[in-house]
Design a protein around this motif. Sequence first.
Motif, PDB file in Angstrom:
ATOM      1  N   GLY A 135      11.179 -53.500 -46.295  1.00  0.00           N
ATOM      2  CA  GLY A 135      10.348 -54.335 -47.169  1.00  0.00           C
ATOM      3  C   GLY A 135       8.930 -53.791 -47.284  1.00  0.00           C
ATOM      4  N   VAL A 136       7.943 -54.714 -47.120  1.00  0.00           N
ATOM      5  CA  VAL A 136       6.543 -54.308 -47.310  1.00  0.00           C
ATOM      6  C   VAL A 136       6.050 -53.421 -46.150  1.00  0.00           C
ATOM      7  N   GLY A 137       6.889 -53.276 -45.122  1.00  0.00           N
ATOM      8  CA  GLY A 137       6.607 -52.307 -44.048  1.00  0.00           C
ATOM      9  C   GLY A 137       6.526 -50.884 -44.577  1.00  0.00           C
ATOM     10  N   ILE A 138       6.803 -50.702 -45.849  1.00  0.00           N
ATOM     11  CA  ILE A 138       6.694 -49.373 -46.459  1.00  0.00           C
ATOM     12  C   ILE A 138       5.229 -48.910 -46.523  1.00  0.00           C
ATOM     13  N   THR A 139       4.272 -49.849 -46.436  1.00  0.00           N
ATOM     14  CA  THR A 139       2.877 -49.452 -46.706  1.00  0.00           C
ATOM     15  C   THR A 139       2.368 -48.341 -45.767  1.00  0.00           C
ATOM     16  N   PRO A 140       2.424 -48.528 -44.432  1.00  0.00           N
ATOM     17  CA  PRO A 140       1.927 -47.423 -43.590  1.00  0.00           C
ATOM     18  C   PRO A 140       2.853 -46.215 -43.620  1.00  0.00           C
ATOM     19  N   VAL A 189      -0.100 -55.423 -50.734  1.00  0.00           N
ATOM     20  CA  VAL A 189       0.087 -56.690 -50.029  1.00  0.00           C
ATOM     21  C   VAL A 189       1.168 -57.538 -50.680  1.00  0.00           C
ATOM     22  N   LYS A 190       2.051 -58.051 -49.828  1.00  0.00           N
ATOM     23  CA  LYS A 190       3.066 -58.985 -50.314  1.00  0.00           C
ATOM     24  C   LYS A 190       2.562 -60.410 -50.069  1.00  0.00           C
ATOM     25  N   ALA A 191       2.746 -61.301 -51.033  1.00  0.00           N
ATOM     26  CA  ALA A 191       2.301 -62.685 -50.875  1.00  0.00           C
ATOM     27  C   ALA A 191       3.195 -63.379 -49.860  1.00  0.00           C
ATOM     28  N   SER A 192       2.605 -63.736 -48.699  1.00  0.00           N
ATOM     29  CA  SER A 192       3.420 -64.443 -47.709  1.00  0.00           C
ATOM     30  C   SER A 192       2.807 -65.795 -47.365  1.00  0.00           C
ATOM     31  N   GLY A 193       1.564 -65.973 -47.689  1.00  0.00           N
ATOM     32  CA  GLY A 193       0.872 -67.247 -47.472  1.00  0.00           C
ATOM     33  C   GLY A 193      -0.236 -67.324 -48.504  1.00  0.00           C
ATOM     34  N   GLU A 194      -1.099 -68.325 -48.349  1.00  0.00           N
ATOM     35  CA  GLU A 194      -2.151 -68.515 -49.367  1.00  0.00           C
ATOM     36  C   GLU A 194      -3.110 -67.332 -49.464  1.00  0.00           C
ATOM     37  N   GLY A 195      -3.479 -66.798 -48.290  1.00  0.00           N
ATOM     38  CA  GLY A 195      -4.462 -65.710 -48.264  1.00  0.00           C
ATOM     39  C   GLY A 195      -3.958 -64.481 -49.002  1.00  0.00           C
ATOM     40  N   SER A 196      -2.756 -64.051 -48.661  1.00  0.00           N
ATOM     41  CA  SER A 196      -2.211 -62.840 -49.286  1.00  0.00           C
ATOM     42  C   SER A 196      -1.914 -63.078 -50.775  1.00  0.00           C
ATOM     43  N   TYR A 214       6.138 -47.522 -33.484  1.00  0.00           N
ATOM     44  CA  TYR A 214       6.413 -48.637 -34.396  1.00  0.00           C
ATOM     45  C   TYR A 214       5.173 -49.500 -34.596  1.00  0.00           C
ATOM     46  N   GLU A 215       5.174 -50.178 -35.711  1.00  0.00           N
ATOM     47  CA  GLU A 215       4.115 -51.148 -36.022  1.00  0.00           C
ATOM     48  C   GLU A 215       4.806 -52.440 -36.411  1.00  0.00           C
ATOM     49  N   ARG A 216       4.478 -53.511 -35.680  1.00  0.00           N
ATOM     50  CA  ARG A 216       4.989 -54.822 -36.093  1.00  0.00           C
ATOM     51  C   ARG A 216       3.861 -55.491 -36.863  1.00  0.00           C
ATOM     52  N   PHE A 217       4.193 -56.131 -37.955  1.00  0.00           N
ATOM     53  CA  PHE A 217       3.143 -56.783 -38.727  1.00  0.00           C
ATOM     54  C   PHE A 217       2.759 -58.112 -38.076  1.00  0.00           C
ATOM     55  N   TRP A 270     -14.185 -66.438 -45.648  1.00  0.00           N
ATOM     56  CA  TRP A 270     -14.047 -66.780 -44.232  1.00  0.00           C
ATOM     57  C   TRP A 270     -12.765 -66.231 -43.617  1.00  0.00           C
ATOM     58  N   GLN A 271     -11.860 -65.703 -44.459  1.00  0.00           N
ATOM     59  CA  GLN A 271     -10.549 -65.304 -43.942  1.00  0.00           C
ATOM     60  C   GLN A 271     -10.421 -63.780 -43.887  1.00  0.00           C
ATOM     61  N   ALA A 272     -10.067 -63.262 -42.706  1.00  0.00           N
ATOM     62  CA  ALA A 272      -9.834 -61.811 -42.569  1.00  0.00           C
ATOM     63  C   ALA A 272      -8.381 -61.589 -42.188  1.00  0.00           C
ATOM     64  N   ASN A 273      -7.698 -60.726 -42.923  1.00  0.00           N
ATOM     65  CA  ASN A 273      -6.283 -60.478 -42.638  1.00  0.00           C
ATOM     66  C   ASN A 273      -6.015 -58.994 -42.436  1.00  0.00           C
ATOM     67  N   PRO A 274      -5.052 -58.688 -41.571  1.00  0.00           N
ATOM     68  CA  PRO A 274      -4.750 -57.271 -41.346  1.00  0.00           C
ATOM     69  C   PRO A 274      -3.804 -56.720 -42.416  1.00  0.00           C
ATOM     70  N   TYR A 275      -4.195 -55.628 -43.045  1.00  0.00           N
ATOM     71  CA  TYR A 275      -3.309 -54.921 -43.980  1.00  0.00           C
ATOM     72  C   TYR A 275      -3.453 -53.423 -43.746  1.00  0.00           C
ATOM     73  N   SER A 276      -2.309 -52.732 -43.776  1.00  0.00           N
ATOM     74  CA  SER A 276      -2.320 -51.284 -43.557  1.00  0.00           C
ATOM     75  C   SER A 276      -2.770 -50.558 -44.819  1.00  0.00           C
ATOM     76  N   LEU A 277      -3.224 -49.339 -44.641  1.00  0.00           N
ATOM     77  CA  LEU A 277      -3.489 -48.487 -45.807  1.00  0.00           C
ATOM     78  C   LEU A 277      -2.144 -48.065 -46.377  1.00  0.00           C
TER      79      LEU A 277
HETATM   80  C1  FAD Z   1      -1.195 -54.503 -38.189  1.00  0.00           C
HETATM   81  C2  FAD Z   1      -0.724 -55.290 -39.408  1.00  0.00           C
HETATM   82  C3  FAD Z   1      -0.601 -54.652 -40.616  1.00  0.00           C
HETATM   83  C4  FAD Z   1      -0.149 -55.357 -41.730  1.00  0.00           C
HETATM   84  N1  FAD Z   1      -0.035 -54.708 -42.923  1.00  0.00           N
HETATM   85  C5  FAD Z   1       0.416 -55.376 -43.995  1.00  0.00           C
HETATM   86  C6  FAD Z   1       0.545 -54.710 -45.260  1.00  0.00           C
HETATM   87  O1  FAD Z   1       0.231 -53.530 -45.387  1.00  0.00           O
HETATM   88  N2  FAD Z   1       1.001 -55.436 -46.305  1.00  0.00           N
HETATM   89  C7  FAD Z   1       1.351 -56.758 -46.180  1.00  0.00           C
HETATM   90  O2  FAD Z   1       1.765 -57.362 -47.174  1.00  0.00           O
HETATM   91  N3  FAD Z   1       1.243 -57.418 -44.991  1.00  0.00           N
HETATM   92  C8  FAD Z   1       0.786 -56.757 -43.905  1.00  0.00           C
HETATM   93  N4  FAD Z   1       0.653 -57.421 -42.720  1.00  0.00           N
HETATM   94  C9  FAD Z   1       0.999 -58.836 -42.648  1.00  0.00           C
HETATM   95  C10 FAD Z   1      -0.167 -59.654 -43.178  1.00  0.00           C
HETATM   96  O3  FAD Z   1      -1.292 -59.478 -42.344  1.00  0.00           O
HETATM   97  C11 FAD Z   1       0.162 -61.149 -43.204  1.00  0.00           C
HETATM   98  O4  FAD Z   1       1.258 -61.335 -44.046  1.00  0.00           O
HETATM   99  C12 FAD Z   1      -1.021 -61.899 -43.753  1.00  0.00           C
HETATM  100  O5  FAD Z   1      -2.105 -61.812 -42.861  1.00  0.00           O
HETATM  101  C13 FAD Z   1      -0.619 -63.342 -43.998  1.00  0.00           C
HETATM  102  O6  FAD Z   1      -1.784 -64.059 -44.305  1.00  0.00           O
HETATM  103  P1  FAD Z   1      -1.760 -65.282 -45.319  1.00  0.00           P
HETATM  104  O7  FAD Z   1      -3.081 -65.887 -45.272  1.00  0.00           O
HETATM  105  O8  FAD Z   1      -1.196 -64.889 -46.620  1.00  0.00           O
HETATM  106  O9  FAD Z   1      -0.672 -66.241 -44.701  1.00  0.00           O
HETATM  107  P2  FAD Z   1      -0.820 -67.337 -43.624  1.00  0.00           P
HETATM  108  O10 FAD Z   1       0.221 -68.327 -43.889  1.00  0.00           O
HETATM  109  O11 FAD Z   1      -2.229 -67.784 -43.449  1.00  0.00           O
HETATM  110  O12 FAD Z   1      -0.459 -66.485 -42.358  1.00  0.00           O
HETATM  111  C14 FAD Z   1       0.870 -66.206 -42.058  1.00  0.00           C
HETATM  112  C15 FAD Z   1       0.913 -65.517 -40.716  1.00  0.00           C
HETATM  113  O13 FAD Z   1       0.271 -64.243 -40.833  1.00  0.00           O
HETATM  114  C16 FAD Z   1      -0.363 -63.916 -39.622  1.00  0.00           C
HETATM  115  N5  FAD Z   1      -1.807 -63.725 -39.800  1.00  0.00           N
HETATM  116  C17 FAD Z   1      -2.628 -64.310 -40.687  1.00  0.00           C
HETATM  117  N6  FAD Z   1      -3.871 -63.859 -40.548  1.00  0.00           N
HETATM  118  C18 FAD Z   1      -3.819 -62.976 -39.530  1.00  0.00           C
HETATM  119  C19 FAD Z   1      -4.802 -62.185 -38.880  1.00  0.00           C
HETATM  120  N7  FAD Z   1      -6.086 -62.187 -39.229  1.00  0.00           N
HETATM  121  N8  FAD Z   1      -4.396 -61.402 -37.846  1.00  0.00           N
HETATM  122  C20 FAD Z   1      -3.122 -61.388 -37.443  1.00  0.00           C
HETATM  123  N9  FAD Z   1      -2.155 -62.107 -38.021  1.00  0.00           N
HETATM  124  C21 FAD Z   1      -2.510 -62.897 -39.040  1.00  0.00           C
HETATM  125  C22 FAD Z   1      -0.160 -65.054 -38.691  1.00  0.00           C
HETATM  126  O14 FAD Z   1       0.948 -64.808 -37.857  1.00  0.00           O
HETATM  127  C23 FAD Z   1       0.126 -66.201 -39.628  1.00  0.00           C
HETATM  128  O15 FAD Z   1       0.835 -67.216 -38.992  1.00  0.00           O
HETATM  129  C24 FAD Z   1       0.189 -56.737 -41.612  1.00  0.00           C
HETATM  130  C25 FAD Z   1       0.040 -57.373 -40.386  1.00  0.00           C
HETATM  131  C26 FAD Z   1      -0.425 -56.667 -39.292  1.00  0.00           C
HETATM  132  C27 FAD Z   1      -0.599 -57.375 -37.983  1.00  0.00           C
END
Ligand code: FAD
Length: 446
Positions: free
Chosen positions: A336-341, A292-299, A439-442, A272-279
């Motif tokens: 940091g993980v902004g190195i990906t793109p 992907v760097k672990a920043s929350g449960e999904g990652s 620039y790209e903000r994550f 059910w969860q879709a997250n943005p990650y760069s190539l």
């Molecule tokens: C364009 C883009 C490219 C990215 N590329 C990378 C990458 O290459 N490697 C990497 O490690 N991280 C990348 N990120 C960051 C990554 O998407 C978040 O760290 C990740 O989604 C966090 O999800 P989580 O479930 O682990 O954490 P959660 O605790 O669920 O989320 C933490 C925060 O992440 C953001 N987030 C979660 N889901 C989404 C979503 N679907 N859309 C937008 N924001 C969301 C929200 O601000 C949220 O509050 C990128 C983000 C963006 C917008």
Amino acid sequence: MTAVDSPPAPPAARRRPGAVARSGLYALFAANAAAVAVLFAQAGFGASALVVLGRLTGLYAALLMAFQLLLVARLPWLDRRIGMDRLTLWHRWTGFGLLWTLLAHAVFITFGYAGMSTMDPVNQLIDLAETVEGVLRAVVALALILLVGAVSARRARRRLAYETWHFIHLYTYVAVVLAFTHQVAAGSTFTASAAATAYWYGLWGAALTAVFTGRVVLPLWRNLRHRLRVTAVVHESDQVVSVHITGRDLHRLPARAGQFFLWRFLTRDRWWQANPYSLSAAPDGRSLRLTVKASGEGSASLRHLRPGTRVFAEGPYGAFTTLHRTRPDTLLVAGGVGITPIRALLEELHGHAVVLYRVNTEADAVLHGELRELALAKGAELHLITGPPVPDRLAPAELSRLVPDVTDRDVYVCGPPGMTTAVLRGLRELGVPRQQIHYERFSLAG
Ligand SMILES: Cc1cc2nc3c(=O)[nH]c(=O)nc-3n(C[C@H](O)[C@H](O)[C@H](O)COP(=O)(O)OP(=O)(O)OC[C@H]3O[C@@H](n4cnc5c(N)ncnc54)[C@H](O)[C@@H]3O)c2cc1C
């Protein structure tokens, strides 16, 4: 250091794709705003000034709503040129404009009709809702838009989980449908002439088609065509994994280095969860890789993915690509993980490149080994800059010491928000022209 690849002819003379797309959008909006005014005038006024103002604000609210749909439709042509982050930002500000225009519409109409009757405004509104077809739907639509506006205010947005905010935001589509049917039932301009009816049906039809195509048809079609699967999960460090993905006919997927997808891994507990990650590598037509760097449960959960897991990916999205280059040489700045793109872009770039990779400690420098090899192969300069965030190691003086010809380069920046903002400010202080800064903000939802 000399470049291995010969630089292509400087693209300075060609029109900038971002500027073309922006001008196109402004022109489209201006032309529609003019068409609305003309159709409104042709329909005649025939009511009190407040009611006339109410009708006009209602029509502009409808136009803004249709435009809102276009901004979030994720149409590839617009997205590649403007970028999802900027389109989302415009959508955000247009949304607040829409909210005020709708409120003005409701207030003008209610007070306008109250002025022509013996009722006070509250009873007038109730009476309109009870007796005029479509008004109750408009009231519900306005309430939904107010709710979405409230949860989108920065303070509320920060407190909500992304998924909660996104779910509430989906009610906007219900509001759009209610607003449209309100306009059909109660809008006097809508039926004033065949041209007006055709125009409004055309406008709503185009906006809904755009959103349906970009949000539903394209993703479904691409995923059915490519059938993506995880092939390997590589642990880059304690916190970071790379996920390798393959699929059918990947050479037909129009992805570029620097772009991202919204990835949905179809596991039992995370589908059910879709997250943005760069190539994190330039697409080679056979495979895709994200890191992907672990920043929350999904990652964090990605490290448990198994080879063979099906993947549903929406994209590619983003304007952080070589399409926007204006100069032969480049500076790439990653934090940091902004190195990906940045890593993927380095692979695709021609001309001389300097890479500044900012991390706290050397152990945090994921993909450093392959970056070093790539830099060597491409004749690029790579600087690993370590140390705590303060003092600012990418301050303007430091940037111009490391890259004396920075004003002659395109600069691509991707890193944590604080670092990205500081570097962008520094680049402007150094006089790097705005069109050379990318620039790209994550973060998308601000
Ligand atoms: C364009 C883009 C490219 C990215 N590329 C990378 C990458 O290459 N490697 C990497 O490690 N991280 C990348 N990120 C960051 C990554 O998407 C978040 O760290 C990740 O989604 C966090 O999800 P989580 O479930 O682990 O954490 P959660 O605790 O669920 O989320 C933490 C925060 O992440 C953001 N987030 C979660 N889901 C989404 C979503 N679907 N859309 C937008 N924001 C969301 C929200 O601000 C949220 O509050 C990128 C983000 C963006 C917008």
